[in-house]
Design a protein around this motif. Structure first.
Motif, short mmCIF file in Angstrom:
data_model
loop_
_atom_site.label_atom_id
_atom_site.label_comp_id
_atom_site.label_asym_id
_atom_site.label_seq_id
_atom_site.Cartn_x
_atom_site.Cartn_y
_atom_site.Cartn_z
N GLY A 1 -5.23 10.59 0.56
CA GLY A 1 -5.68 9.49 -0.28
C GLY A 1 -6.73 8.64 0.42
O GLY A 1 -6.79 8.55 1.64
N ASP A 2 -7.55 8.02 -0.36
CA ASP A 2 -8.64 7.20 0.16
C ASP A 2 -8.09 5.88 0.70
O ASP A 2 -7.54 5.08 -0.06
CB ASP A 2 -9.66 6.93 -0.96
CG ASP A 2 -10.88 6.19 -0.48
OD1 ASP A 2 -11.07 6.08 0.75
OD2 ASP A 2 -11.65 5.72 -1.34
N PRO A 3 -8.20 5.63 2.00
CA PRO A 3 -7.68 4.37 2.52
C PRO A 3 -8.52 3.17 2.10
O PRO A 3 -8.09 2.03 2.24
CB PRO A 3 -7.72 4.56 4.04
CG PRO A 3 -8.78 5.57 4.27
CD PRO A 3 -8.77 6.47 3.05
N PHE A 4 -9.72 3.41 1.59
CA PHE A 4 -10.59 2.32 1.16
C PHE A 4 -10.59 2.16 -0.35
O PHE A 4 -11.48 1.53 -0.91
CB PHE A 4 -12.02 2.56 1.66
CG PHE A 4 -12.10 2.65 3.15
CD1 PHE A 4 -11.94 1.53 3.92
CD2 PHE A 4 -12.30 3.87 3.77
CE1 PHE A 4 -11.99 1.61 5.30
CE2 PHE A 4 -12.36 3.96 5.14
CZ PHE A 4 -12.19 2.83 5.91
N ALA A 5 -9.60 2.73 -1.01
CA ALA A 5 -9.50 2.61 -2.47
C ALA A 5 -9.22 1.16 -2.83
O ALA A 5 -8.62 0.41 -2.05
CB ALA A 5 -8.38 3.51 -2.99
N PRO A 6 -9.66 0.71 -4.00
CA PRO A 6 -9.43 -0.68 -4.39
C PRO A 6 -7.94 -0.98 -4.49
O PRO A 6 -7.17 -0.18 -5.00
CB PRO A 6 -10.12 -0.80 -5.75
CG PRO A 6 -10.50 0.55 -6.16
CD PRO A 6 -10.39 1.46 -4.99
N SER A 7 -7.56 -2.13 -4.00
CA SER A 7 -6.16 -2.52 -3.98
C SER A 7 -5.95 -3.75 -4.86
O SER A 7 -6.62 -4.77 -4.68
CB SER A 7 -5.74 -2.83 -2.55
OG SER A 7 -4.48 -3.45 -2.52
N THR A 8 -5.03 -3.63 -5.80
CA THR A 8 -4.72 -4.77 -6.66
C THR A 8 -4.06 -5.88 -5.86
O THR A 8 -4.29 -7.07 -6.12
CB THR A 8 -3.80 -4.32 -7.80
OG1 THR A 8 -4.46 -3.28 -8.53
CG2 THR A 8 -3.46 -5.44 -8.74
N LEU B 1 -0.90 -11.43 -13.80
CA LEU B 1 -0.76 -10.34 -14.77
C LEU B 1 -0.31 -9.07 -14.09
O LEU B 1 -0.70 -8.78 -12.96
CB LEU B 1 -2.08 -10.10 -15.49
CG LEU B 1 -2.37 -11.01 -16.67
CD1 LEU B 1 -3.68 -10.63 -17.32
CD2 LEU B 1 -1.29 -10.95 -17.71
N PRO B 2 0.53 -8.26 -14.76
CA PRO B 2 0.98 -7.00 -14.16
C PRO B 2 -0.19 -6.07 -13.86
O PRO B 2 -1.25 -6.16 -14.46
CB PRO B 2 1.88 -6.39 -15.23
CG PRO B 2 2.23 -7.50 -16.15
CD PRO B 2 1.13 -8.50 -16.06
N GLY B 3 0.04 -5.16 -12.92
CA GLY B 3 -1.01 -4.26 -12.47
C GLY B 3 -1.54 -3.35 -13.55
O GLY B 3 -2.71 -2.98 -13.54
N ASP B 4 -0.70 -2.95 -14.51
CA ASP B 4 -1.17 -2.05 -15.55
C ASP B 4 -1.72 -2.78 -16.77
O ASP B 4 -2.16 -2.15 -17.72
CB ASP B 4 -0.05 -1.10 -15.96
CG ASP B 4 1.20 -1.84 -16.43
OD1 ASP B 4 1.27 -3.06 -16.25
OD2 ASP B 4 2.10 -1.17 -16.98
#
Length: 148
Positions: free
Chosen positions: A48-55, A115-118
């Motif tokens: 997995g991409d460690p630089f993926a956007p994080s909520t 707000l929830p993540g989804d």
């Protein structure tokens, strides 16, 4: 699991609910259609991409903006009081816009943080945090450039 074993659990070749051809084939590992206890969790992407956007990171920035909002409010109030006492005794016409800017900054920050993540996408949440910080900076700027 053997299709002729009467003690076997799960779908078998003689079971009408079986989705595969044999008990050891695809039916034994098929997820439940209703998402119940037989449903398998999706496998994480390999590498997995460690630089993926994080909520979570965006929520931290939204919470930090709410804490900084208290300081921006105090700066705005000090600027308005200074203008009131230095000028004609009343703050200028941009006073209300400065306070609305700070109020909307707080609401947008709460929205982005709670707000929830989804419920919203990452880009929308990130944009809301940018708007939160812009509105927060707008309060003291409007108060500072308010003609009195």
């Amino acid at each position: 699991m053997n299709a002729t074993d009467p003690t076997a659990t799960g779908p078998t070749a003689t079971d009408p609910a079986a989705t595969g051809t044999t008990a050891t084939g695809t039916a034994a590992s098929a997820p439940a259609a209703d998402g119940g206890s037989g449903a398998l969790a999706p496998a994480p992407a390999p590498g997995g991409d460690p630089f993926a956007p994080s909520t979570g990171a965006v929520r931290v920035f939204a919470g930090t903006g709410l804490v900084l909002l208290v300081g921006a409010f105090l700066v705005t109030v000090v600027l308005m009081l200074r203008q009131s006492f230095a000028g004609d005794g009343a703050p200028g016409p941009l006073r209300e816009l400065a306070m609305w800017s700070l109020s909307l900054s707080g609401l947008v920050g709460l929205w982005a943080m709670c707000l929830p993540g989804d419920a919203v996408g990452h880009r929308v949440r990130r944009g809301a945090v940018f708007v939160q910080y812009a509105l927060m900076a707008g309060g003291p700027l409007l108060a500072a450039f308010d003609p009195s």
